[in-house]
Design a protein around this motif. Structure first.
Motif, PDB file in Angstrom:
ATOM      1  N   ILE A 123       1.987  57.705   1.970  1.00 40.45           N
ATOM      2  CA  ILE A 123       1.525  57.064   0.729  1.00 40.45           C
ATOM      3  C   ILE A 123       2.254  55.741   0.495  1.00 40.45           C
ATOM      4  CG2 ILE A 123       1.427  57.282  -1.788  1.00 40.45           C
ATOM      5  CD1 ILE A 123       1.058  60.342  -1.303  1.00 40.45           C
ATOM      6  N   PHE A 124       3.573  55.743   0.668  1.00 37.64           N
ATOM      7  CA  PHE A 124       4.359  54.545   0.401  1.00 37.64           C
ATOM      8  C   PHE A 124       4.028  53.426   1.374  1.00 37.64           C
ATOM      9  CE2 PHE A 124       8.176  56.759  -1.861  1.00 37.64           C
ATOM     10  CZ  PHE A 124       7.297  57.268  -2.797  1.00 37.64           C
ATOM     11  N   SER A 125       3.785  53.768   2.649  1.00 37.15           N
ATOM     12  CA  SER A 125       3.465  52.713   3.615  1.00 37.15           C
ATOM     13  C   SER A 125       2.111  52.083   3.315  1.00 37.15           C
ATOM     14  CB  SER A 125       3.517  53.252   5.048  1.00 37.15           C
ATOM     15  OG  SER A 125       2.598  54.302   5.234  1.00 37.15           O
ATOM     16  N   ILE A 126       1.169  52.878   2.820  1.00 42.24           N
ATOM     17  CA  ILE A 126      -0.150  52.345   2.457  1.00 42.24           C
ATOM     18  C   ILE A 126      -0.061  51.485   1.194  1.00 42.24           C
ATOM     19  CG2 ILE A 126      -2.448  53.002   1.613  1.00 42.24           C
ATOM     20  CD1 ILE A 126      -2.231  55.391   3.608  1.00 42.24           C
ATOM     21  N   LEU A 127       0.755  51.918   0.245  1.00 40.29           N
ATOM     22  CA  LEU A 127       0.903  51.163  -1.000  1.00 40.29           C
ATOM     23  C   LEU A 127       1.845  49.965  -0.847  1.00 40.29           C
ATOM     24  CD1 LEU A 127       1.103  54.025  -3.652  1.00 40.29           C
ATOM     25  CD2 LEU A 127      -0.864  52.615  -3.028  1.00 40.29           C
ATOM     26  N   GLY A 128       2.523  49.877   0.295  1.00 41.62           N
ATOM     27  CA  GLY A 128       3.445  48.765   0.505  1.00 41.62           C
ATOM     28  C   GLY A 128       4.732  48.918  -0.266  1.00 41.62           C
ATOM     29  N   ILE A 129       5.129  50.152  -0.542  1.00 38.01           N
ATOM     30  CA  ILE A 129       6.395  50.392  -1.240  1.00 38.01           C
ATOM     31  C   ILE A 129       7.520  50.248  -0.226  1.00 38.01           C
ATOM     32  CG2 ILE A 129       7.801  52.138  -2.407  1.00 38.01           C
ATOM     33  CD1 ILE A 129       5.157  53.190  -3.623  1.00 38.01           C
ATOM     34  N   SER A 130       8.502  49.422  -0.568  1.00 32.48           N
ATOM     35  CA  SER A 130       9.607  49.172   0.360  1.00 32.48           C
ATOM     36  C   SER A 130      10.915  49.047  -0.407  1.00 32.48           C
ATOM     37  CB  SER A 130       9.332  47.903   1.180  1.00 32.48           C
ATOM     38  OG  SER A 130       9.221  46.789   0.334  1.00 32.48           O
ATOM     39  N   ASP A 131      11.970  48.746   0.335  1.00 32.38           N
ATOM     40  CA  ASP A 131      13.304  48.544  -0.223  1.00 32.38           C
ATOM     41  C   ASP A 131      13.868  49.822  -0.827  1.00 32.38           C
ATOM     42  OD1 ASP A 131      15.523  46.804  -0.685  1.00 32.38           O
ATOM     43  OD2 ASP A 131      15.006  46.767  -2.800  1.00 32.38           O
ATOM     44  N   LEU A 132      13.465  50.969  -0.319  1.00 34.28           N
ATOM     45  CA  LEU A 132      14.062  52.225  -0.777  1.00 34.28           C
ATOM     46  C   LEU A 132      15.347  52.474   0.003  1.00 34.28           C
ATOM     47  CD1 LEU A 132      10.864  54.448  -0.915  1.00 34.28           C
ATOM     48  CD2 LEU A 132      12.107  53.499  -2.857  1.00 34.28           C
ATOM     49  N   HIS A 133      16.309  53.097  -0.643  1.00 33.36           N
ATOM     50  CA  HIS A 133      17.548  53.489   0.017  1.00 33.36           C
ATOM     51  C   HIS A 133      18.057  54.747  -0.666  1.00 33.36           C
ATOM     52  CE1 HIS A 133      19.187  51.278  -3.433  1.00 33.36           C
ATOM     53  NE2 HIS A 133      18.399  50.294  -3.047  1.00 33.36           N
ATOM     54  N   PHE A 134      19.113  55.322  -0.125  1.00 31.00           N
ATOM     55  CA  PHE A 134      19.513  56.659  -0.581  1.00 31.00           C
ATOM     56  C   PHE A 134      19.871  56.747  -2.054  1.00 31.00           C
ATOM     57  CE2 PHE A 134      23.458  54.953   1.328  1.00 31.00           C
ATOM     58  CZ  PHE A 134      24.336  55.097   0.265  1.00 31.00           C
ATOM     59  N   SER A 135      20.233  55.656  -2.685  1.00 28.28           N
ATOM     60  CA  SER A 135      20.530  55.740  -4.114  1.00 28.28           C
ATOM     61  C   SER A 135      19.264  55.732  -4.974  1.00 28.28           C
ATOM     62  CB  SER A 135      21.474  54.609  -4.540  1.00 28.28           C
ATOM     63  OG  SER A 135      20.893  53.361  -4.284  1.00 28.28           O
ATOM     64  N   ASN A 136      18.082  55.598  -4.340  1.00 30.25           N
ATOM     65  CA  ASN A 136      16.801  55.650  -5.055  1.00 30.25           C
ATOM     66  C   ASN A 136      16.199  57.045  -5.066  1.00 30.25           C
ATOM     67  OD1 ASN A 136      15.985  52.539  -3.534  1.00 30.25           O
ATOM     68  ND2 ASN A 136      16.593  52.821  -5.644  1.00 30.25           N
ATOM     69  N   ALA A 137      16.904  58.054  -4.547  1.00 27.11           N
ATOM     70  CA  ALA A 137      16.289  59.368  -4.379  1.00 27.11           C
ATOM     71  C   ALA A 137      17.260  60.486  -4.734  1.00 27.11           C
ATOM     72  CB  ALA A 137      15.816  59.542  -2.942  1.00 27.11           C
ATOM     73  N   ILE A 138      16.692  61.578  -5.253  1.00 31.42           N
ATOM     74  CA  ILE A 138      17.472  62.763  -5.595  1.00 31.42           C
ATOM     75  C   ILE A 138      16.748  63.987  -5.039  1.00 31.42           C
ATOM     76  CG2 ILE A 138      18.380  64.203  -7.470  1.00 31.42           C
ATOM     77  CD1 ILE A 138      18.378  61.663  -9.230  1.00 31.42           C
ATOM     78  N   LEU A 139      17.478  64.825  -4.303  1.00 33.34           N
ATOM     79  CA  LEU A 139      16.899  66.076  -3.819  1.00 33.34           C
ATOM     80  C   LEU A 139      16.790  67.047  -4.980  1.00 33.34           C
ATOM     81  CD1 LEU A 139      15.984  68.038  -1.552  1.00 33.34           C
ATOM     82  CD2 LEU A 139      18.393  68.694  -1.334  1.00 33.34           C
ATOM     83  N   SER A 140      15.607  67.571  -5.197  1.00 35.50           N
ATOM     84  CA  SER A 140      15.381  68.571  -6.236  1.00 35.50           C
ATOM     85  C   SER A 140      14.737  69.788  -5.580  1.00 35.50           C
ATOM     86  CB  SER A 140      14.479  68.012  -7.334  1.00 35.50           C
ATOM     87  OG  SER A 140      14.304  68.968  -8.361  1.00 35.50           O
TER      88      SER A 140
END
Length: 198
Positions: free
Chosen positions: A25-42
């Protein structure tokens, strides 16, 4: 969203499958610049808490490799010198890393020997690592789940006329583009109040 480690092997499989869906989904939407501080395991999914860059692609055909890589979910090695590299990706599994670039730091703040030096920072990855029973679970053991999540999501999107209509609606929209890492911009803003640096 609070960090919660996986409670079972099934949760681990789901977490990696869901990351595969996100890559698609993110590659199709062109979402970029994510890194580990942008995510939380739930538990059985990784929740993204800060999506800074998004631009809709004109087509989902061809050239997807670049967009998959640019999401920042898959491991990305950023080199600093000949020996050291950093992986800021969502899937990376190193708990502690030294930044590949240096930040200005004020030394001896309250003395006549106050000065500015440039130092590497230590970044701690904790909440984005997929863990089970206190152990970091490597993505390499679950590549097939990531791939399956990617394929399932891609096929669903490819066959969805409604989704394609949404993409076409935003075809000519201008989006923000980051030339540097977000941390560099934050550092520039933070230290712009000190005339010695500017």
């Amino acid at each position: 969203v609070k960090f919660e480690e996986c409670k079972s092997e099934y949760d681990v499989k789901c977490a990696y499958y869901n990351l595969g869906v996100c890559i698609s989904i993110f590659s199709i939407l062109g979402i970029s610049d994510l890194h580990f501080s942008n995510a939380i395991l739930s538990r059985d999914m990784v929740v993204f808490v800060d999506i800074e860059v998004m631009r809709f692609l004109k087509s989902i055909e061809g050239g997807m490799d670049k967009h998959i890589y640019m999401t920042g979910i898959l491991p990305i090695n950023l080199w600093s010198g000949k020996k050291r590299n950093c992986d800021y990706s969502i899937i990376g599994s190193k708990n502690r890393q030294k930044t590949y670039y240096k930040f200005p730091v004020i030394i001896n703040k309250f003395s006549s020997d106050m000065h500015i030096v440039y130092q590497n920072k230590i970044l701690y990855r904790k909440e984005s690592i997929i863990t089970y029973q206190g152990l970091n679970i490597s993505a390499f053991q679950y590549i097939s789940y990531i791939q399956q999540g990617y394929k399932d999501a891609y096929r669903s999107i490819e066959n969805s006329q409604e989704f394609i209509k949404i993409l076409n609606k935003y075809e000519n929209t201008n989006w923000r583009y980051l030339l540097q890492d977000s941390q560099i911009y934050a550092t520039l803003i933070r230290y712009s109040f000190f005339p010695q640096i500017m």
